[in-house]
Motif scaffolding. Structure first.
Motif, PDB file in Angstrom:
ATOM      1  N   LYS A 297      59.449 -70.026  25.504  1.00  0.00           N
ATOM      2  CA  LYS A 297      59.118 -69.587  24.148  1.00  0.00           C
ATOM      3  C   LYS A 297      58.567 -68.157  24.118  1.00  0.00           C
ATOM      4  O   LYS A 297      58.548 -67.519  23.062  1.00  0.00           O
ATOM      5  CB  LYS A 297      58.077 -70.531  23.543  1.00  0.00           C
ATOM      6  N   GLY A 298      58.110 -67.680  25.281  1.00  0.00           N
ATOM      7  CA  GLY A 298      57.522 -66.356  25.345  1.00  0.00           C
ATOM      8  C   GLY A 298      56.209 -66.243  24.597  1.00  0.00           C
ATOM      9  O   GLY A 298      55.897 -65.211  23.992  1.00  0.00           O
ATOM     10  N   ILE A 299      55.406 -67.314  24.643  1.00  0.00           N
ATOM     11  CA  ILE A 299      54.123 -67.343  23.948  1.00  0.00           C
ATOM     12  C   ILE A 299      53.016 -67.714  24.925  1.00  0.00           C
ATOM     13  O   ILE A 299      53.273 -68.236  26.013  1.00  0.00           O
ATOM     14  CB  ILE A 299      54.139 -68.342  22.773  1.00  0.00           C
ATOM     15  N   THR A 300      51.775 -67.448  24.525  1.00  0.00           N
ATOM     16  CA  THR A 300      50.622 -67.798  25.344  1.00  0.00           C
ATOM     17  C   THR A 300      50.057 -69.139  24.885  1.00  0.00           C
ATOM     18  O   THR A 300      50.245 -69.532  23.723  1.00  0.00           O
ATOM     19  CB  THR A 300      49.526 -66.724  25.252  1.00  0.00           C
ATOM     20  N   PRO A 301      49.334 -69.846  25.769  1.00  0.00           N
ATOM     21  CA  PRO A 301      48.759 -71.142  25.388  1.00  0.00           C
ATOM     22  C   PRO A 301      47.567 -71.034  24.439  1.00  0.00           C
ATOM     23  O   PRO A 301      47.088 -72.051  23.949  1.00  0.00           O
ATOM     24  CB  PRO A 301      48.323 -71.738  26.734  1.00  0.00           C
ATOM     25  N   SER A 302      47.075 -69.832  24.210  1.00  0.00           N
ATOM     26  CA  SER A 302      45.895 -69.664  23.360  1.00  0.00           C
ATOM     27  C   SER A 302      46.277 -69.683  21.883  1.00  0.00           C
ATOM     28  O   SER A 302      47.438 -69.829  21.520  1.00  0.00           O
ATOM     29  CB  SER A 302      45.189 -68.355  23.706  1.00  0.00           C
ATOM     30  N   GLY A 303      45.268 -69.524  21.012  1.00  0.00           N
ATOM     31  CA  GLY A 303      45.490 -69.554  19.581  1.00  0.00           C
ATOM     32  C   GLY A 303      46.342 -68.394  19.102  1.00  0.00           C
ATOM     33  O   GLY A 303      46.535 -67.402  19.806  1.00  0.00           O
ATOM     34  N   ASN A 304      46.855 -68.514  17.885  1.00  0.00           N
ATOM     35  CA  ASN A 304      47.711 -67.482  17.313  1.00  0.00           C
ATOM     36  C   ASN A 304      47.260 -67.158  15.896  1.00  0.00           C
ATOM     37  O   ASN A 304      46.164 -67.562  15.473  1.00  0.00           O
ATOM     38  CB  ASN A 304      49.173 -67.934  17.337  1.00  0.00           C
ATOM     39  N   SER A 305      48.103 -66.462  15.146  1.00  0.00           N
ATOM     40  CA  SER A 305      47.729 -66.027  13.797  1.00  0.00           C
ATOM     41  C   SER A 305      47.425 -67.205  12.878  1.00  0.00           C
ATOM     42  O   SER A 305      46.581 -67.096  11.976  1.00  0.00           O
ATOM     43  CB  SER A 305      48.848 -65.165  13.203  1.00  0.00           C
TER      44      SER A 305
ATOM     45  N   ASN B 181      37.943 -76.838  14.811  1.00  0.00           N
ATOM     46  CA  ASN B 181      38.954 -75.793  14.940  1.00  0.00           C
ATOM     47  C   ASN B 181      38.491 -74.547  15.678  1.00  0.00           C
ATOM     48  O   ASN B 181      39.210 -74.028  16.531  1.00  0.00           O
ATOM     49  CB  ASN B 181      39.434 -75.371  13.543  1.00  0.00           C
ATOM     50  N   ILE B 182      37.315 -74.065  15.344  1.00  0.00           N
ATOM     51  CA  ILE B 182      36.844 -72.786  15.886  1.00  0.00           C
ATOM     52  C   ILE B 182      35.991 -73.006  17.130  1.00  0.00           C
ATOM     53  O   ILE B 182      36.309 -72.521  18.217  1.00  0.00           O
ATOM     54  CB  ILE B 182      36.049 -72.007  14.820  1.00  0.00           C
ATOM     55  N   MET B 183      34.896 -73.765  16.963  1.00  0.00           N
ATOM     56  CA  MET B 183      33.996 -73.971  18.094  1.00  0.00           C
ATOM     57  C   MET B 183      34.679 -74.677  19.251  1.00  0.00           C
ATOM     58  O   MET B 183      34.575 -74.269  20.405  1.00  0.00           O
ATOM     59  CB  MET B 183      32.774 -74.781  17.638  1.00  0.00           C
ATOM     60  N   HIS B 184      35.401 -75.744  18.951  1.00  0.00           N
ATOM     61  CA  HIS B 184      35.984 -76.568  20.001  1.00  0.00           C
ATOM     62  C   HIS B 184      36.977 -75.789  20.843  1.00  0.00           C
ATOM     63  O   HIS B 184      36.920 -75.802  22.076  1.00  0.00           O
ATOM     64  CB  HIS B 184      36.644 -77.801  19.377  1.00  0.00           C
ATOM     65  N   ASP B 185      37.890 -75.075  20.187  1.00  0.00           N
ATOM     66  CA  ASP B 185      38.838 -74.252  20.940  1.00  0.00           C
ATOM     67  C   ASP B 185      38.119 -73.127  21.673  1.00  0.00           C
ATOM     68  O   ASP B 185      38.435 -72.819  22.831  1.00  0.00           O
ATOM     69  CB  ASP B 185      39.890 -73.665  19.993  1.00  0.00           C
ATOM     70  N   GLY B 186      37.144 -72.508  21.006  1.00  0.00           N
ATOM     71  CA  GLY B 186      36.406 -71.414  21.647  1.00  0.00           C
ATOM     72  C   GLY B 186      35.664 -71.861  22.893  1.00  0.00           C
ATOM     73  O   GLY B 186      35.692 -71.189  23.926  1.00  0.00           O
ATOM     74  N   ALA B 187      35.001 -73.012  22.815  1.00  0.00           N
ATOM     75  CA  ALA B 187      34.232 -73.518  23.956  1.00  0.00           C
ATOM     76  C   ALA B 187      35.132 -73.880  25.125  1.00  0.00           C
ATOM     77  O   ALA B 187      34.720 -73.808  26.290  1.00  0.00           O
ATOM     78  CB  ALA B 187      33.395 -74.726  23.532  1.00  0.00           C
TER      79      ALA B 187
ATOM     80  N   PHE C 126      40.750 -70.602  22.149  1.00  0.00           N
ATOM     81  CA  PHE C 126      40.856 -70.003  20.816  1.00  0.00           C
ATOM     82  C   PHE C 126      41.640 -68.694  20.872  1.00  0.00           C
ATOM     83  O   PHE C 126      42.455 -68.395  19.996  1.00  0.00           O
ATOM     84  CB  PHE C 126      39.453 -69.749  20.250  1.00  0.00           C
ATOM     85  N   SER C 127      41.387 -67.925  21.926  1.00  0.00           N
ATOM     86  CA  SER C 127      42.043 -66.626  22.083  1.00  0.00           C
ATOM     87  C   SER C 127      42.242 -66.354  23.565  1.00  0.00           C
ATOM     88  O   SER C 127      41.659 -67.026  24.425  1.00  0.00           O
ATOM     89  CB  SER C 127      41.166 -65.528  21.451  1.00  0.00           C
ATOM     90  N   ASP C 128      43.057 -65.352  23.874  1.00  0.00           N
ATOM     91  CA  ASP C 128      43.186 -64.936  25.269  1.00  0.00           C
ATOM     92  C   ASP C 128      42.138 -63.886  25.629  1.00  0.00           C
ATOM     93  O   ASP C 128      42.141 -63.356  26.738  1.00  0.00           O
ATOM     94  CB  ASP C 128      44.598 -64.412  25.569  1.00  0.00           C
ATOM     95  N   ARG C 129      41.233 -63.608  24.692  1.00  0.00           N
ATOM     96  CA  ARG C 129      40.128 -62.680  24.935  1.00  0.00           C
ATOM     97  C   ARG C 129      38.831 -63.472  25.100  1.00  0.00           C
ATOM     98  O   ARG C 129      38.447 -64.233  24.205  1.00  0.00           O
ATOM     99  CB  ARG C 129      39.995 -61.675  23.788  1.00  0.00           C
TER     100      ARG C 129
ATOM    101  N   SER D  99      45.421 -74.219  23.280  1.00  0.00           N
ATOM    102  CA  SER D  99      44.942 -74.319  21.909  1.00  0.00           C
ATOM    103  C   SER D  99      45.632 -75.450  21.160  1.00  0.00           C
ATOM    104  O   SER D  99      46.808 -75.755  21.392  1.00  0.00           O
ATOM    105  CB  SER D  99      45.185 -73.004  21.162  1.00  0.00           C
ATOM    106  N   HIS D 100      44.901 -76.031  20.225  1.00  0.00           N
ATOM    107  CA  HIS D 100      45.434 -77.177  19.477  1.00  0.00           C
ATOM    108  C   HIS D 100      46.638 -76.822  18.616  1.00  0.00           C
ATOM    109  O   HIS D 100      47.388 -77.725  18.213  1.00  0.00           O
ATOM    110  CB  HIS D 100      44.333 -77.785  18.597  1.00  0.00           C
ATOM    111  N   VAL D 101      46.866 -75.548  18.322  1.00  0.00           N
ATOM    112  CA  VAL D 101      48.026 -75.188  17.496  1.00  0.00           C
ATOM    113  C   VAL D 101      49.344 -75.496  18.204  1.00  0.00           C
ATOM    114  O   VAL D 101      50.391 -75.577  17.558  1.00  0.00           O
ATOM    115  CB  VAL D 101      47.983 -73.687  17.095  1.00  0.00           C
ATOM    116  N   HIS D 102      49.299 -75.691  19.516  1.00  0.00           N
ATOM    117  CA  HIS D 102      50.511 -75.987  20.288  1.00  0.00           C
ATOM    118  C   HIS D 102      50.706 -77.483  20.549  1.00  0.00           C
ATOM    119  O   HIS D 102      51.732 -77.864  21.125  1.00  0.00           O
ATOM    120  CB  HIS D 102      50.463 -75.251  21.634  1.00  0.00           C
TER     121      HIS D 102
END
Length: 356
Positions: A28-36, A83-89, A93-96, A310-313
């Motif tokens: 897919k050419g995508i990262t496992p982290s969150g997206n837009s 959505n935010i805390m759980h993925d972030g912890a 949430f992001s690749d940063r 990330s849960h979006v995937h």
């Protein structure tokens, strides 16, 4: 209780599954982290929380509307956690890294503490899921009996009726008592917490104070004590009930297992990946509203096997995991509807209420 160990894998199920998941992201050419989509959702939830808070505190809506907005505030607060805390912890949430840390700190703003959460949830719960005496999420003593190995008390005979009330007070118990218990004892159950750095000590107390100021002192000053108390209870009980139901439907249902380690060897019967599949359940995965609101925690199997994704995937990778389970003859526990999962949870509590 010493941390139990898992059996070595007897086949290449999890290795093959990881390869299939990696291939999916590469193709897919995508990262496992969150997206837009996740970032947009985060903005919507944060703006909603601020908007509801400002209207409640500074514009004094009529009582009926204030109560409704407090319920919504509780729902939005829970959804920020999902959505935010759980993925972030979990670092998904992001690749940063700094953005993951910031997302994780949303828990602190809502009265919790992400340092304690990381140990309780990411380390203990995700490793020893549904293992009584180790997984702190199973400990609701003395009010609830969540597995057969736990001692039964007389009040448990009615737990499948009153559990809703217990769940409603989870959030206030967590931020007002449980965090402090862990902080002062330095333990989560029998597990010692890593040494707390000075910065974590400061963060713990600063955010607890900030929560009191934002969610107690300012509202009391603006609307009065009684109005604040009613609103605060509605807000925290809504949050607690929603959080409890989402997490309990993923693990404490009739179909999931509650394995104990073999006394002599202190080993769990299965390998870690199989253990996760036996102790975890999905629910309402075709319901887009539930998936959006719960941060994909209705795809709990995907989350437990791949917490760094990330849960979006989850909707996409769930197809891969289901196929791998079919190929290897591994059970994949899933409830098609939210109501069937709730029913299974109630029946689980009822069976434990009736059993010795």
């Amino acid at each position: 209780m010493a941390a139990p160990r898992f059996q070595a894998p007897t086949n290449d199920f999890f290795s093959e599954l990881k390869n299939r998941i990696n291939d999916h992201f590469e193709q897919k050419g995508i990262t496992p982290s969150g997206n837009s989509k996740l970032f947009t959702k985060a903005i919507i939830l944060i703006v909603s929380l601020i908007g509801l808070y400002v209207h409640l505190v500074f514009f004094t809506p009529p009582a009926w509307l204030a109560v409704l907005e407090c319920v919504l505030l509780g729902g939005v607060g829970a959804s920020i956690g999902f959505n935010i805390m759980h993925d972030g912890a979990h670092g998904s949430f992001s690749d940063r890294k700094w953005l993951n840390n910031l997302a994780g700190l949303s828990l602190n703003l809502l009265g919790g503490n992400v340092f304690m959460w990381n140990t309780k949830h990411n380390v203990i719960h995700h490793t020893y899921t549904n293992v009584d005496g180790v997984d702190d999420d199973l400990d609701a003593r003395p009010f609830l009996r969540l597995c057969e190995s736990q001692k039964k008390y007389k009040l448990h005979r009615f737990q499948h009726f009153y559990f809703w009330a217990i769940y409603a007070f989870l959030y206030i118990y967590w931020i007002g008592f449980s965090d402090f218990q862990k902080y002062f004892t330095g333990k989560i159950g029998d597990f010692k917490i890593a040494k707390i750095k000075r910065s974590e000590h400061i963060s713990f107390w600063a955010f607890k104070l900030a929560f009191v100021v934002i969610f107690a002192l300012v509202p009391i000053y603006m609307v009065g004590f009684v109005s604040w108390l009613v609103g605060f209870l509605v807000f925290t009980m809504s949050t607690g009930l929603i959080m409890s139901v989402v997490f309990q439907l993923a693990h404490t249902v009739s179909e999931t297992h509650f394995p104990l380690p073999e006394p002599k060897t202190n080993k769990i019967e299965e390998a870690w990946a199989i253990h996760q599949l036996q102790t975890t359940a999905n629910f309402a995965t075709n319901n887009k509203i539930v998936s959006w609101f719960s941060g994909g925690l209705n795809f709990q199997i995907e989350h437990h096997l791949f917490p760094k994704i990330s849960h979006v995937h989850y909707p996409e990778i769930s197809k891969i995991i289901k196929k791998a389970c079919q190929d290897y003859g591994v059970e994949y526990i899933e409830f098609p509807k939210l109501r069937t999962a709730i029913y299974s949870h109630i029946m689980h509590l009822r069976s434990l209420a009736l059993a010795n």
